[in-house]
Design an enzyme around this catalytic site. Structure first.
Site, PDB file in Angstrom:
ATOM      1  N   ARG A  49      12.008   8.673  11.208  1.00 13.28           N
ATOM      2  CA  ARG A  49      11.627   9.817  12.049  1.00 13.28           C
ATOM      3  C   ARG A  49      12.830  10.367  12.819  1.00 13.28           C
ATOM      4  O   ARG A  49      12.908  11.561  13.064  1.00 13.28           O
ATOM      5  CB  ARG A  49      10.520   9.417  13.017  1.00 13.28           C
ATOM      6  CG  ARG A  49       9.188   9.344  12.315  1.00 13.28           C
ATOM      7  CD  ARG A  49       8.072   9.098  13.279  1.00 13.28           C
ATOM      8  NE  ARG A  49       6.804   9.427  12.665  1.00 13.28           N
ATOM      9  CZ  ARG A  49       5.632   9.088  13.163  1.00 13.28           C
ATOM     10  NH1 ARG A  49       5.570   8.418  14.284  1.00 13.28           N
ATOM     11  NH2 ARG A  49       4.529   9.425  12.549  1.00 13.28           N
ATOM     12  N   LYS A 210     -11.910   5.040   4.665  1.00 13.31           N
ATOM     13  CA  LYS A 210     -13.232   5.673   4.708  1.00 13.31           C
ATOM     14  C   LYS A 210     -13.309   7.031   4.024  1.00 13.31           C
ATOM     15  O   LYS A 210     -12.378   7.831   4.113  1.00 13.31           O
ATOM     16  CB  LYS A 210     -13.648   5.833   6.171  1.00 13.31           C
ATOM     17  CG  LYS A 210     -13.894   4.511   6.849  1.00 13.31           C
ATOM     18  CD  LYS A 210     -14.431   4.729   8.222  1.00 13.31           C
ATOM     19  CE  LYS A 210     -14.877   3.410   8.826  1.00 13.31           C
ATOM     20  NZ  LYS A 210     -15.323   3.585  10.198  1.00 13.31           N
ATOM     21  N   GLY A 363       1.743   8.167   7.568  1.00 10.77           N
ATOM     22  CA  GLY A 363       0.921   7.028   7.997  1.00 10.77           C
ATOM     23  C   GLY A 363       1.058   5.835   7.067  1.00 10.77           C
ATOM     24  O   GLY A 363       2.152   5.446   6.676  1.00 10.77           O
ATOM     25  N   GLY A 386      -1.805  11.835  11.203  1.00  8.27           N
ATOM     26  CA  GLY A 386      -2.924  12.703  11.586  1.00  8.27           C
ATOM     27  C   GLY A 386      -2.634  14.174  11.340  1.00  8.27           C
ATOM     28  O   GLY A 386      -3.492  14.914  10.843  1.00  8.27           O
TER      29      GLY A 386
HETATM   30  P1  AMP Z   1      -6.677   5.357   6.152  1.00 16.17           P
HETATM   31  O1  AMP Z   1      -6.101   5.324   7.534  1.00 16.17           O
HETATM   32  O2  AMP Z   1      -8.051   5.918   6.062  1.00 16.17           O
HETATM   33  O3  AMP Z   1      -5.707   5.947   5.128  1.00 16.17           O
HETATM   34  O4  AMP Z   1      -6.891   3.839   5.754  1.00 16.17           O
HETATM   35  C1  AMP Z   1      -5.848   2.939   5.573  1.00 16.17           C
HETATM   36  C2  AMP Z   1      -6.440   1.570   5.597  1.00 16.17           C
HETATM   37  O5  AMP Z   1      -7.373   1.451   4.570  1.00 16.17           O
HETATM   38  C3  AMP Z   1      -5.423   0.478   5.376  1.00 16.17           C
HETATM   39  O6  AMP Z   1      -5.245  -0.216   6.579  1.00 16.17           O
HETATM   40  C4  AMP Z   1      -6.070  -0.392   4.318  1.00 16.17           C
HETATM   41  O7  AMP Z   1      -6.037  -1.773   4.636  1.00 16.17           O
HETATM   42  C5  AMP Z   1      -7.489   0.088   4.298  1.00 16.17           C
HETATM   43  N1  AMP Z   1      -8.131  -0.144   2.999  1.00 16.17           N
HETATM   44  C6  AMP Z   1      -7.690   0.203   1.786  1.00 16.17           C
HETATM   45  N2  AMP Z   1      -8.491  -0.240   0.823  1.00 16.17           N
HETATM   46  C7  AMP Z   1      -9.492  -0.921   1.426  1.00 16.17           C
HETATM   47  C8  AMP Z   1     -10.631  -1.623   0.964  1.00 16.17           C
HETATM   48  N3  AMP Z   1     -10.903  -1.754  -0.334  1.00 16.17           N
HETATM   49  N4  AMP Z   1     -11.438  -2.190   1.890  1.00 16.17           N
HETATM   50  C9  AMP Z   1     -11.172  -2.067   3.196  1.00 16.17           C
HETATM   51  N5  AMP Z   1     -10.110  -1.425   3.695  1.00 16.17           N
HETATM   52  C10 AMP Z   1      -9.276  -0.850   2.819  1.00 16.17           C
END
Ligand code: AMP
Length: 406
Positions: A49, A210, A363, A386
């Site tokens: 950064r 999610k 991220g 974000g």
């Molecule tokens: P996001 O911030 O929505 O991009 O989510 C990133 C997070 O998703 C990371 O910390 C991963 O550990 C988690 N993640 C990825 N795959 C899975 C999974 N199959 N089950 C639970 N968490 C997950």
């Protein structure tokens, strides 16, 4: 990148750029995002950064302006907390820029104003963490004025904070002429310009925890992409909605109908939609937990999917082979745990090896390509988590909207 590269950038092209200003001899307040990761001894573990902000800072110095740099670091919640001091960032900046950087212990106040008034052309000051003042995140009017008082022009180069309406991103723009820096522009060029006019085939890979966090990204991209690949935790809401047994995998129950609608809607437009066909499962996400490899349709109860399996890696990688533009946002599994990181790292290598313009949303995905050791082979890695997501959702970012019109 070729000179005909088209950048149909919504919004920001109508805004002033630092290049539009005559900055010689002027005081520039440059808002950067130096929110770098620190280890327990407060050593900087990744200075990307800081390096990303150097082009604007170097330009300002070369043009003979007085450079006042400001950033936030962590979440000190309005209190002076040495764990979040920018002192070590100041030393790293000085080393990277090979020029003296004066570090001031407060971002506003009479002492700061006095130091700024004594600056010569080409001098660099780094102010202490903006978030040591509670007023920063409240976008307080008086605090914004105190920041604006320090400079002739405001330059926003803090893409990672552009989705926030804070004093140093929005409030300050009400008081002095405000323009974008080169990093901000570059982020918009890739995350908006390239994505709105991609060289086809354009493939989006979405992962992460999610569905709810990525639904608006899918909606925004469905008019633009040729293929959508879904991995990570979010895939299991889609699979469950299709009637498969996903065991104890992450599922958002209130998103099941929506997941089906989205998948069918995307496919009805002739866009190919890929989900994992096999996965690594575990009973817990603790390192060392027992794992098994199963098909994605038959995950036993008591087990959850923690990574995509080799057949999914092959399927996804083949889908990437013909791509000319690839956007990747979100890991394929719980990559923070070594045993569950293979799918994410394999996809990182496939993206890096593709003969395509490759864009990685910031991220976690930034971290994942770094750990896979392929960062240098990616065309562009966003510095914002974000903010990148909001741009990919097609939203306007307050920090961009607030800049002075051309
Ligand atoms: P996001 O911030 O929505 O991009 O989510 C990133 C997070 O998703 C990371 O910390 C991963 O550990 C988690 N993640 C990825 N795959 C899975 C999974 N199959 N089950 C639970 N968490 C997950």
């Amino acid at each position: 990148m070729n000179d005909n590269f088209a950048l149909p950038i919504k919004g920001v092209l109508n805004k002033l750029s630092v290049k539009d200003l005559n900055i010689k001899g002027k005081r520039l307040f440059i808002r950067v995002d130096f929110n770098v990761p620190l280890d327990e001894n407060l050593n900087i573990t990744d200075d990307r950064r800081i390096r990303s902000a150097l082009s604007t800072i170097n330009y300002a110095i070369d043009e003979g302006s007085k450079v006042i740099i400001a950033s936030h670091l962590g979440r000190p919640k309005g209190k002076v907390d040495k764990r979040y001091s920018l002192a070590s960032v100041s030393r790293r900046l000085q080393r990277l820029i090979k020029k003296e950087v004066t570090f001031l212990p407060d971002c506003i106040g009479p002492k700061t104003e006095e130091a700024v008034s004594k600056m010569s052309d080409g001098d660099i000051i780094l102010l202490e963490n903006l978030r040591f003042h509670i007023e920063e995140e409240k976008n307080d009017e008086e605090f914004s004025k105190s920041l604006a008082k320090l400079a002739d022009y405001f330059i926003n180069d803090a893409f990672g904070a552009a989705h926030r309406s804070h004093a140093s991103t929005v409030g300050i723009t009400k008081h002095i002429t405000s323009a974008s820096g080169f990093l901000l522009q570059k982020e918009i060029d890739y995350l908006q310009g390239v994505i709105n006019q991609p060289v086809r085939p354009f493939v989006a890979i979405l992962g992460g925890a999610k569905v709810s966090g990525k639904i608006d990204v899918i909606r925004n991209l469905e008019e633009k992409v040729d293929k959508v690949i879904v991995g990570g935790g979010m895939a299991y809401t889609f699979l469950k909605a299709m009637g498969f047994n996903v065991g104890d995998s992450l599922v958002e129950k209130d998103m099941l109908d929506l997941a089906n609608d989205i998948r069918k809607g995307v496919m009805s437009k002739g866009i190919k939609f890929y989900l994992p066909v096999d996965c690594v499962i575990s009973q817990s996400i603790e390192p060392g937990a027992e794992t098994k490899l199963v098909t994605a349709q038959e995950i036993p109860n008591g087990w959850k999917a923690v990574d995509i399996g080799p057949a999914s890696v092959k399927l996804f990688s083949e889908a990437l082979e013909s791509a000319k533009t690839i956007l990747w946002n979100g890991p394929m599994g719980v990559f923070e745990v070594d045993a569950f990181s293979r799918g994410t790292f394999a996809i990182a290598h496939s993206v890096a090896d593709a003969y395509a313009l490759t864009i990685v949303g910031g991220g976690d995905t930034d971290l994942a390509v770094g750990r896979a050791g392929v960062s240098e082979s990616i065309s562009f890695i966003s510095t914002g988590g974000g903010a990148a997501l909001e741009l990919l959702e097609g939203k306007d970012l307050p920090g961009l909207v607030a800049l002075t019109e051309k």
